[in-house]
Enzyme design. Sequence first.
Site, short mmCIF file in Angstrom:
data_model
loop_
_atom_site.label_atom_id
_atom_site.label_comp_id
_atom_site.label_asym_id
_atom_site.label_seq_id
_atom_site.Cartn_x
_atom_site.Cartn_y
_atom_site.Cartn_z
N GLY A 43 0.84 -1.19 0.00
CA GLY A 43 0.00 0.00 0.00
C GLY A 43 0.87 1.23 0.00
CD GLN A 48 3.83 5.73 2.46
OE1 GLN A 48 2.80 5.21 2.04
NE2 GLN A 48 4.83 5.02 2.95
CB CYS A 86 6.05 2.19 7.28
SG CYS A 86 5.58 3.68 6.40
CG LEU A 87 6.83 0.85 1.16
CD1 LEU A 87 6.18 1.17 -0.18
CD2 LEU A 87 7.85 -0.26 1.02
CG HIS A 128 0.37 1.30 7.43
ND1 HIS A 128 1.38 0.87 8.26
CD2 HIS A 128 0.97 2.09 6.50
CE1 HIS A 128 2.53 1.39 7.85
NE2 HIS A 128 2.31 2.13 6.78
CD GLU A 129 -0.73 2.61 3.02
OE1 GLU A 129 -0.26 3.76 2.99
OE2 GLU A 129 -0.02 1.59 3.09
CG HIS A 132 1.15 6.86 5.59
ND1 HIS A 132 2.35 7.32 6.08
CD2 HIS A 132 1.34 5.54 5.35
CE1 HIS A 132 3.22 6.32 6.14
NE2 HIS A 132 2.62 5.22 5.70
ZN ZN Z 1 3.47 3.38 5.62
#
Ligand code: ZN
Length: 163
Positions: A43, A48, A86-87, A128-129, A132
């Site tokens: 995701g 991000q 998380c990226l 999670h998204e 963000h």
């Molecule tokens: Zn993330």
Amino acid sequence: MEIRTYGDPTLRRPAEPVGAIDDEIRILCERMVEAMLRANGAGLAAPQIGVSKRIIILDVDGEFHVLVNPELIETSDEVEEISEGCLSVPGVDAAVGRATRAVVEGTTLDGETVRIEGEGMLARAIQHEMDHLNGGLFLDRLSPARRQSLLKEYQRLQREESS
Ligand code: ZN
């Protein structure tokens, strides 16, 4: 498109609602998909890649969604702790308590309103998204002690990578 990492101010800013779904938004979404696939993510949220807009992508268990202006409609009372990463905080992960079921409503790139009901990993990715879009990161959900040790580990990894 570079994925922004911990310390980047865009990650901490609540994202702005999207107005019209025009070519600019469609191109942004393509870039988000590319960045996510390149990084092997499940995701991604627009902040991000440095764009403070309310758009998320979910790619979990064969389900793929691009959601514009998503709203979290419902989360279960039942919570489970599972390791997540998380990226934007690459290299570290930690067990985070999340609702086992989450319902999100948003607009597709075709302008259709859709409702997605997620369980397990999809429910986790939705939450999670959504974090963000509100300037949150998964590590905000850890105890202060756990967060400190995770950040130490992250910074150590970053130093190793740059040396
Ligand atoms: Zn993330």
